[in-house]
Write a protein that holds these residues in place. Structure first.
Motif, PDB file in Angstrom:
ATOM      1  N   THR A   5      33.926  -1.764  45.180  1.00  0.00           N
ATOM      2  CA  THR A   5      34.791  -2.591  44.198  1.00  0.00           C
ATOM      3  C   THR A   5      33.849  -2.274  42.792  1.00  0.00           C
ATOM      4  O   THR A   5      32.808  -1.419  43.387  1.00  0.00           O
ATOM      5  N   PRO A   6      34.300  -1.878  41.559  1.00  0.00           N
ATOM      6  CA  PRO A   6      33.208  -1.257  41.159  1.00  0.00           C
ATOM      7  C   PRO A   6      32.097  -1.986  40.177  1.00  0.00           C
ATOM      8  O   PRO A   6      32.003  -3.451  40.492  1.00  0.00           O
ATOM      9  N   ASN A   7      30.896  -1.068  39.321  1.00  0.00           N
ATOM     10  CA  ASN A   7      30.008  -1.671  39.358  1.00  0.00           C
ATOM     11  C   ASN A   7      29.396  -2.720  40.020  1.00  0.00           C
ATOM     12  O   ASN A   7      28.709  -2.288  41.367  1.00  0.00           O
ATOM     13  N   GLN A   8      28.871  -4.440  39.812  1.00  0.00           N
ATOM     14  CA  GLN A   8      28.357  -5.469  39.798  1.00  0.00           C
ATOM     15  C   GLN A   8      29.297  -6.241  40.538  1.00  0.00           C
ATOM     16  O   GLN A   8      29.141  -7.209  41.310  1.00  0.00           O
ATOM     17  N   ASP A   9      30.288  -5.976  40.893  1.00  0.00           N
ATOM     18  CA  ASP A   9      31.274  -7.499  41.595  1.00  0.00           C
ATOM     19  C   ASP A   9      31.725  -6.771  43.073  1.00  0.00           C
ATOM     20  O   ASP A   9      30.667  -6.502  43.178  1.00  0.00           O
ATOM     21  N   ASN A  10      31.909  -7.942  43.559  1.00  0.00           N
ATOM     22  CA  ASN A  10      31.754  -7.918  45.154  1.00  0.00           C
ATOM     23  C   ASN A  10      33.222  -9.020  46.011  1.00  0.00           C
ATOM     24  O   ASN A  10      33.928  -9.556  44.869  1.00  0.00           O
ATOM     25  N   PRO A  11      33.302  -9.323  46.968  1.00  0.00           N
ATOM     26  CA  PRO A  11      34.652  -9.690  47.077  1.00  0.00           C
ATOM     27  C   PRO A  11      34.271 -10.495  46.717  1.00  0.00           C
ATOM     28  O   PRO A  11      35.916 -11.697  47.301  1.00  0.00           O
ATOM     29  N   MET A  12      33.204 -11.473  46.313  1.00  0.00           N
ATOM     30  CA  MET A  12      32.894 -13.519  46.899  1.00  0.00           C
ATOM     31  C   MET A  12      34.333 -13.449  44.946  1.00  0.00           C
ATOM     32  O   MET A  12      34.648 -15.004  45.128  1.00  0.00           O
ATOM     33  N   MET A  13      33.823 -12.795  44.493  1.00  0.00           N
ATOM     34  CA  MET A  13      34.613 -12.949  42.831  1.00  0.00           C
ATOM     35  C   MET A  13      36.114 -13.374  42.970  1.00  0.00           C
ATOM     36  O   MET A  13      36.708 -12.478  43.289  1.00  0.00           O
ATOM     37  N   ASP A  14      36.295 -13.802  42.365  1.00  0.00           N
ATOM     38  CA  ASP A  14      38.158 -14.470  42.416  1.00  0.00           C
ATOM     39  C   ASP A  14      38.210 -13.756  41.345  1.00  0.00           C
ATOM     40  O   ASP A  14      39.934 -14.154  40.828  1.00  0.00           O
ATOM     41  N   ILE A  15      38.159 -12.746  40.436  1.00  0.00           N
ATOM     42  CA  ILE A  15      38.753 -11.863  39.532  1.00  0.00           C
ATOM     43  C   ILE A  15      39.488 -11.195  40.853  1.00  0.00           C
ATOM     44  O   ILE A  15      40.551  -9.791  40.064  1.00  0.00           O
ATOM     45  N   LEU A  16      38.962 -11.087  41.508  1.00  0.00           N
ATOM     46  CA  LEU A  16      39.802  -9.763  42.727  1.00  0.00           C
ATOM     47  C   LEU A  16      41.125 -10.629  43.056  1.00  0.00           C
ATOM     48  O   LEU A  16      41.185 -11.436  43.669  1.00  0.00           O
ATOM     49  N   SER A  17      41.802  -9.631  43.178  1.00  0.00           N
ATOM     50  CA  SER A  17      43.460 -10.770  43.729  1.00  0.00           C
ATOM     51  C   SER A  17      43.536 -10.195  45.044  1.00  0.00           C
ATOM     52  O   SER A  17      44.176 -10.968  45.650  1.00  0.00           O
ATOM     53  N   MET A  18      42.992  -9.516  45.906  1.00  0.00           N
ATOM     54  CA  MET A  18      42.808  -9.153  47.084  1.00  0.00           C
ATOM     55  C   MET A  18      41.643  -9.152  47.544  1.00  0.00           C
ATOM     56  O   MET A  18      40.695  -8.854  47.035  1.00  0.00           O
ATOM     57  N   ASN A  19      40.952  -8.648  48.881  1.00  0.00           N
ATOM     58  CA  ASN A  19      40.285  -8.616  49.429  1.00  0.00           C
ATOM     59  C   ASN A  19      38.758  -9.145  49.192  1.00  0.00           C
ATOM     60  O   ASN A  19      38.068  -8.467  48.648  1.00  0.00           O
ATOM     61  N   ARG A  20      39.330 -10.445  49.378  1.00  0.00           N
ATOM     62  CA  ARG A  20      38.288 -11.535  48.792  1.00  0.00           C
ATOM     63  C   ARG A  20      37.607 -12.125  50.109  1.00  0.00           C
ATOM     64  O   ARG A  20      38.201 -11.976  50.847  1.00  0.00           O
ATOM     65  N   GLY A  21      36.043 -12.333  50.472  1.00  0.00           N
ATOM     66  CA  GLY A  21      35.468 -13.483  51.439  1.00  0.00           C
ATOM     67  C   GLY A  21      34.448 -13.065  51.166  1.00  0.00           C
ATOM     68  O   GLY A  21      33.652 -12.781  50.138  1.00  0.00           O
ATOM     69  N   PHE A  22      33.183 -13.234  52.001  1.00  0.00           N
ATOM     70  CA  PHE A  22      32.046 -12.879  52.321  1.00  0.00           C
ATOM     71  C   PHE A  22      31.268 -11.891  53.223  1.00  0.00           C
ATOM     72  O   PHE A  22      31.322 -11.627  53.570  1.00  0.00           O
ATOM     73  N   PRO A  23      30.541 -10.523  51.650  1.00  0.00           N
ATOM     74  CA  PRO A  23      29.985  -9.351  51.975  1.00  0.00           C
ATOM     75  C   PRO A  23      28.618  -9.983  53.464  1.00  0.00           C
ATOM     76  O   PRO A  23      28.016 -10.856  53.311  1.00  0.00           O
ATOM     77  N   ILE A  24      28.729  -8.899  54.336  1.00  0.00           N
ATOM     78  CA  ILE A  24      27.562  -8.809  55.058  1.00  0.00           C
ATOM     79  C   ILE A  24      26.868  -7.660  55.712  1.00  0.00           C
ATOM     80  O   ILE A  24      25.503  -7.444  55.425  1.00  0.00           O
TER      81      ILE A  24
END
Length: 208
Positions: free
Chosen positions: A143-162
């Motif tokens: 993800t760019p900048n400080q985004d991460n997979p939890m964020m609902d601004i992503l259309s795919m590749n979402r989930g809980f980071p480990i």
């Protein structure tokens, strides 16, 4: 309103030498992470949030300002980063996580190679993630900048980071200069798989 605080590191600033140098750790934690916490609190003070929960806030981040997105992500991402590093790390995953990595990527070495490739492909500042998708499977993304997979601004590749690998230059430039590949290789020498296993179990409990 309850405010967020800068977490204490569970080790000294020089504990990860030679893989991550003392000056980088000090600046990264005391300056960069602290700024994200301070700016997040200031941004939230302009809202009606009283007792914000960071995880739920990030999962509906589209409802908030860019300042909350950037600084909330910065606080979450760095907190995860510190938690999964150690001066005496467990270097190989075991149990369910080991089996899941093998089933998904073929081997631990393949996982490392894929995360390195993803990290090198991330243009500019950002993060590389191993995360548990909302369907319970493992995946890698950046993800760019400080985004991460939890964020609902992503259309795919979402989930809980480990696992999150910080590929902003401030995370490695003093020690590695422009050699991001060397930093990505060194990261595995201080990643504590026991902490990642705990994150994996927590993530699975949320998607089941």
């Amino acid at each position: 309103m309850n405010t967020f605080t800068l977490p204490q590191l569970p080790y000294a600033y020089d504990a990860l030498v030679p893989f991550i140098d003392t000056e980088t750790m000090t600046i990264h934690h005391q300056k960069h992470h602290k700024a994200y916490v301070d700016n997040l609190n200031a941004a939230l003070a302009q809202t009606n949030e009283v007792n914000p929960d960071l995880d739920s806030l990030l999962q509906r981040i589209s409802e908030y300002s860019p300042a909350i997105r950037n600084n909330g992500g910065g606080h979450y991402n760095h907190s995860l980063f510190w938690e999964t590093l150690s001066s005496q790390p467990k270097l190989i995953p075991e149990g369910m996580l080991h089996d899941d990595i093998t089933a998904t990527f073929g081997s631990l070495d393949n996982l490392k190679a894929e995360m390195k490739k993803t990290g090198l492909s991330q243009f500019g500042s950002g993060w590389v993630w191993l995360f548990v998708k909302f369907n319970g499977s493992l995946a890698i993304s950046s993800t760019p900048n400080q985004d991460n997979p939890m964020m609902d601004i992503l259309s795919m590749n979402r989930g809980f980071p480990i696992i999150g690998i910080d590929v902003w230059e401030h995370a490695y430039y003093l020690n590695y200069q422009n050699k991001r590949a060397d930093y990505l290789d060194a990261f595995w020498s201080v990643l504590d798989w026991s902490a990642v296993e705990r994150k994996y179990e927590e993530a699975l409990s949320k998607v089941r």
